[in-house]
Motif scaffolding. Structure first.
Motif, mmCIF file in Angstrom:
data_model
loop_
_atom_site.group_PDB
_atom_site.id
_atom_site.type_symbol
_atom_site.label_atom_id
_atom_site.label_comp_id
_atom_site.label_asym_id
_atom_site.label_seq_id
_atom_site.Cartn_x
_atom_site.Cartn_y
_atom_site.Cartn_z
ATOM 1 N N GLY A 77 0.872 -1.182 0.000
ATOM 2 C CA GLY A 77 0.000 0.000 0.000
ATOM 3 C C GLY A 77 0.901 1.220 0.000
ATOM 4 O O GLY A 77 1.006 1.933 -0.985
ATOM 5 N N ARG A 78 1.564 1.423 1.098
ATOM 6 C CA ARG A 78 2.622 2.425 1.213
ATOM 7 C C ARG A 78 3.739 1.767 2.000
ATOM 8 O O ARG A 78 3.463 1.097 3.001
ATOM 9 N N ARG A 79 4.994 1.982 1.602
ATOM 10 C CA ARG A 79 6.106 1.344 2.313
ATOM 11 C C ARG A 79 6.566 2.310 3.410
ATOM 12 O O ARG A 79 7.393 3.187 3.189
ATOM 13 N N VAL A 98 -2.551 11.936 16.551
ATOM 14 C CA VAL A 98 -1.841 12.029 15.281
ATOM 15 C C VAL A 98 -0.902 10.849 15.069
ATOM 16 O O VAL A 98 -0.409 10.230 16.015
ATOM 17 N N TYR A 99 -0.696 10.587 13.801
ATOM 18 C CA TYR A 99 0.113 9.461 13.321
ATOM 19 C C TYR A 99 1.314 10.018 12.583
ATOM 20 O O TYR A 99 1.209 11.057 11.915
ATOM 21 N N THR A 100 2.456 9.332 12.653
ATOM 22 C CA THR A 100 3.551 9.677 11.746
ATOM 23 C C THR A 100 4.327 8.432 11.356
ATOM 24 O O THR A 100 4.331 7.421 12.079
ATOM 25 N N LEU A 102 7.799 7.042 8.440
ATOM 26 C CA LEU A 102 8.793 7.357 7.411
ATOM 27 C C LEU A 102 8.544 6.467 6.200
ATOM 28 O O LEU A 102 8.529 5.238 6.321
ATOM 29 N N GLN A 103 8.338 7.101 5.061
ATOM 30 C CA GLN A 103 8.021 6.390 3.822
ATOM 31 C C GLN A 103 9.244 6.430 2.909
ATOM 32 O O GLN A 103 9.853 7.482 2.738
ATOM 33 N N ILE A 104 9.590 5.270 2.355
ATOM 34 C CA ILE A 104 10.745 5.220 1.442
ATOM 35 C C ILE A 104 10.301 4.769 0.058
ATOM 36 O O ILE A 104 9.464 3.866 -0.068
ATOM 37 N N ALA A 113 -3.132 5.179 -7.008
ATOM 38 C CA ALA A 113 -3.797 6.276 -6.294
ATOM 39 C C ALA A 113 -4.905 5.761 -5.379
ATOM 40 O O ALA A 113 -5.593 4.784 -5.693
ATOM 41 N N HIS A 114 -5.047 6.421 -4.266
ATOM 42 C CA HIS A 114 -6.174 6.167 -3.380
ATOM 43 C C HIS A 114 -6.561 7.469 -2.678
ATOM 44 O O HIS A 114 -5.886 8.485 -2.809
ATOM 45 N N ARG A 115 -7.670 7.380 -1.951
ATOM 46 C CA ARG A 115 -8.034 8.526 -1.109
ATOM 47 C C ARG A 115 -8.706 7.992 0.146
ATOM 48 O O ARG A 115 -9.167 6.848 0.191
ATOM 49 N N LEU A 121 0.013 14.941 5.514
ATOM 50 C CA LEU A 121 1.008 15.934 5.106
ATOM 51 C C LEU A 121 2.346 15.227 4.992
ATOM 52 O O LEU A 121 2.534 14.125 5.521
ATOM 53 N N ARG A 122 3.260 15.844 4.251
ATOM 54 C CA ARG A 122 4.578 15.242 4.023
ATOM 55 C C ARG A 122 5.661 16.246 4.357
ATOM 56 O O ARG A 122 5.527 17.430 4.038
ATOM 57 N N PHE A 123 6.732 15.745 4.948
ATOM 58 C CA PHE A 123 7.933 16.557 5.135
ATOM 59 C C PHE A 123 9.098 15.715 4.620
ATOM 60 O O PHE A 123 9.318 14.597 5.099
ATOM 61 N N PHE A 154 -7.591 12.381 -3.873
ATOM 62 C CA PHE A 154 -6.821 11.259 -4.410
ATOM 63 C C PHE A 154 -5.340 11.620 -4.414
ATOM 64 O O PHE A 154 -4.972 12.779 -4.646
ATOM 65 N N HIS A 155 -4.496 10.629 -4.134
ATOM 66 C CA HIS A 155 -3.054 10.875 -4.159
ATOM 67 C C HIS A 155 -2.306 9.616 -4.538
ATOM 68 O O HIS A 155 -2.723 8.508 -4.215
ATOM 69 N N GLU A 156 -1.208 9.812 -5.248
ATOM 70 C CA GLU A 156 -0.294 8.729 -5.600
ATOM 71 C C GLU A 156 1.106 9.315 -5.593
ATOM 72 O O GLU A 156 1.295 10.486 -5.906
ATOM 73 N N HIS A 157 2.063 8.494 -5.177
ATOM 74 C CA HIS A 157 3.410 9.017 -4.969
ATOM 75 C C HIS A 157 4.436 8.285 -5.832
ATOM 76 O O HIS A 157 4.195 7.163 -6.262
ATOM 77 N N GLY A 158 5.587 8.898 -6.002
ATOM 78 C CA GLY A 158 6.669 8.226 -6.710
ATOM 79 C C GLY A 158 7.988 8.949 -6.550
ATOM 80 O O GLY A 158 8.079 10.008 -5.915
ATOM 81 N N GLN A 169 8.562 11.996 5.486
ATOM 82 C CA GLN A 169 7.776 11.699 6.683
ATOM 83 C C GLN A 169 6.315 12.005 6.394
ATOM 84 O O GLN A 169 5.987 13.079 5.865
ATOM 85 N N ASP A 170 5.454 11.060 6.702
ATOM 86 C CA ASP A 170 4.015 11.269 6.598
ATOM 87 C C ASP A 170 3.468 11.681 7.956
ATOM 88 O O ASP A 170 3.855 11.120 8.981
ATOM 89 N N GLY A 171 2.556 12.631 7.972
ATOM 90 C CA GLY A 171 1.814 12.957 9.191
ATOM 91 C C GLY A 171 0.328 12.864 8.853
ATOM 92 O O GLY A 171 -0.096 13.427 7.833
ATOM 93 N N LEU A 172 -0.408 12.123 9.617
ATOM 94 C CA LEU A 172 -1.844 11.985 9.327
ATOM 95 C C LEU A 172 -2.663 12.099 10.608
ATOM 96 O O LEU A 172 -2.151 11.919 11.717
ATOM 97 N N ASP A 173 -3.959 12.334 10.429
ATOM 98 C CA ASP A 173 -4.879 12.415 11.564
ATOM 99 C C ASP A 173 -5.660 11.104 11.727
ATOM 100 O O ASP A 173 -6.791 11.113 12.213
ATOM 101 N N ILE A 174 -5.059 9.987 11.314
ATOM 102 C CA ILE A 174 -5.742 8.676 11.346
ATOM 103 C C ILE A 174 -6.385 8.375 12.709
ATOM 104 O O ILE A 174 -7.558 7.984 12.757
ATOM 105 N N PRO A 175 -5.676 8.565 13.834
ATOM 106 C CA PRO A 175 -6.323 8.220 15.122
ATOM 107 C C PRO A 175 -7.554 9.073 15.401
ATOM 108 O O PRO A 175 -8.528 8.578 15.985
HETATM 109 O O1 GTQ Z 1 0.532 8.307 1.745
HETATM 110 O O2 GTQ Z 1 -1.403 7.479 1.497
HETATM 111 O O3 GTQ Z 1 2.060 6.811 6.219
HETATM 112 O O4 GTQ Z 1 -2.641 6.421 3.483
HETATM 113 C C1 GTQ Z 1 -0.187 6.118 6.139
HETATM 114 C C2 GTQ Z 1 -1.378 6.019 5.451
HETATM 115 C C3 GTQ Z 1 0.816 7.212 4.258
HETATM 116 C C4 GTQ Z 1 -0.423 7.680 2.168
HETATM 117 C C5 GTQ Z 1 0.892 6.711 5.534
HETATM 118 C C6 GTQ Z 1 -1.469 6.529 4.164
HETATM 119 C C7 GTQ Z 1 -0.372 7.112 3.568
#
Ligand code: GTQ
Length: 371
Positions: A77-79, A98-100, A102-104, A113-115, A121-123, A154-158, A169-175
């Motif tokens: 899904g996301r590494r 808040v959640y954080t 590190l994505q590589i 892409a998903h939403r 947010l990304r740093f 929608f977002h997709e990364h590369g 670094q990803d920061g999300l409000d998942i919790p």
């Molecule tokens: O970039 O879509 O670290 O959905 C955790 C959940 C990143 C992302 C995360 C996510 C994403």
């Protein structure tokens, strides 16, 4: 005021056999006696389960790199290696709500892409060639840059580099989304978005905050910023300019909020972010406030005192400050500025009238450091 079970006006019923039996009967009909939990569910002041903590980038980086060889990005899904709070290991929170992580992404990699309801947010920590497509808009981001992926976009990364890994670094409000039972998730029906041919067009339109498009592009009615990416160079220059023109903040040094250029408010309704600069040798005063903060050291080295304990940091390190914990920061370098990126849930606290703040006035504004 501190916790006590023997204060008039607070629950202070002593247990006995009759009451214990009564509690058992209540349990049997899915009910309970408020006075057995009242002091816990209405504490005198916030009692976060998550605790202050610091993660060294030099410990995390090799593990994040190891993940690159272990799983394919799209299979995962996301590494991402997510940070787990030592005080609360279940759930997804690094601190508070808040959640954080590190994505590589390796050279040439890209994902589908998903939403989802959660806002992201990304740093960017390191690597050239990172991109993300948000709402059909391609954003190219490098080290120190900040970008947003609002709720429902929608977002997709590369990573389009030939030879360097990207770690951001990803920061999300998942919790928070889960606490509110509001989570939805959708894979893009065509797996990839139709991408606007002009990359970074939100920056081209809104990148000079005080100069707004006039007579066009003026129908933006969304709750999030129309500007999706904020380059490091701009915030770096702005902080140096602010330092020439202002004494700054006694608790934060020189600090700027990444803001929605149309409203001056936070970039998204649930998450906000800051970059702050500490002058060489600068030590801030302690304060505490409601709301949770994740800090990432963008540059420099020093330490922060959080709830009476010292946490030493250097570039790339990540640390968290739970709600209502005293905290203060020190730049240990006598010659160079230090920069702390941070993100937080302050917009939620403010919009619900939960925001409280206190500046330490005793002890010249500094905490006693334990151990
Ligand atoms: O970039 O879509 O670290 O959905 C955790 C959940 C990143 C992302 C995360 C996510 C994403």
């Amino acid at each position: 005021m501190t916790y006590s079970d023997d204060v008039i006006g607070r629950a202070r019923v002593a247990s006995d056999a009759t009451l214990d039996e009564f509690y058992e009967v209540l349990k049997g009909v899915n009910a309970g006696a408020l006075w057995t939990v009242a002091n816990d569910i209405e504490p005198w002041f916030p009692q976060p389960k998550t605790v202050p903590a610091l993660w060294k980038y030099r410990d995390l980086r090799p593990l994040v790199e190891q993940a690159l060889g272990l799983v394919k990005a799209d299979d995962a899904g996301r590494r991402v290696i997510m940070l787990v709070n030592p005080g609360k290991q279940d759930g997804s929170a690094v601190v508070g709500n808040v959640y954080t992580g590190l994505q590589i992404m390796g050279p040439g990699e890209s994902m589908t892409a998903h939403r989802h309801m959660a806002a992201a947010l990304r740093f960017v920590h390191e690597g050239k060639g990172a991109w993300t497509v948000v709402d059909g808009q391609k954003l190219t981001v490098g080290p120190g840059d900040f970008a947003i992926t609002p709720s429902g976009a929608f977002h997709e990364h590369g990573n389009e580099s030939d030879d360097t890994n990207v770690i951001w670094q990803d920061g999300l409000d998942i919790p928070l989304v889960n606490a509110m039972d509001a989570g939805f998730y959708q894979v893009h029906p065509k797996l990839y978005q139709d991408v606007d041919p002009v990359p970074n067009h939100s920056y081209l339109k809104y990148g000079v905050g005080q100069l707004r498009p006039y007579g066009f592009e003026d129908s933006w009615s969304k709750r999030y910023s129309p500007l999706f990416a904020y380059p490091w160079e701009q915030v770096y220059d702005a902080l140096h300019n602010v330092a020439k023109a202002s004494p700054g903040s006694e608790c934060d040094g020189y600090i700027l909020e990444y803001s929605n250029p149309l409203t001056g408010g936070s970039v998204m309704p649930t998450l906000s972010a800051h970059m702050q600069m500490l002058l060489p040798g600068q030590a801030t005063k302690a304060h505490r406030h409601t709301g949770s903060v994740v800090y990432t050291v963008a540059q420099g080295s020093g330490y922060s005192v959080i709830a009476g304990k010292r946490y030493d940091w250097t570039k790339g390190d990540i640390f968290c400050v739970p709600s209502w914990a005293w905290h203060e920061h020190v730049n240990l370098d006598p010659n160079e500025e230090a920069f702390l990126f941070s993100f937080n849930d302050f917009p939620v606290m403010r919009s619900l009238d939960f925001w409280r703040e206190e500046i330490m006035r005793d002890n010249d504004g500094h905490q006693e450091i334990s151990e």
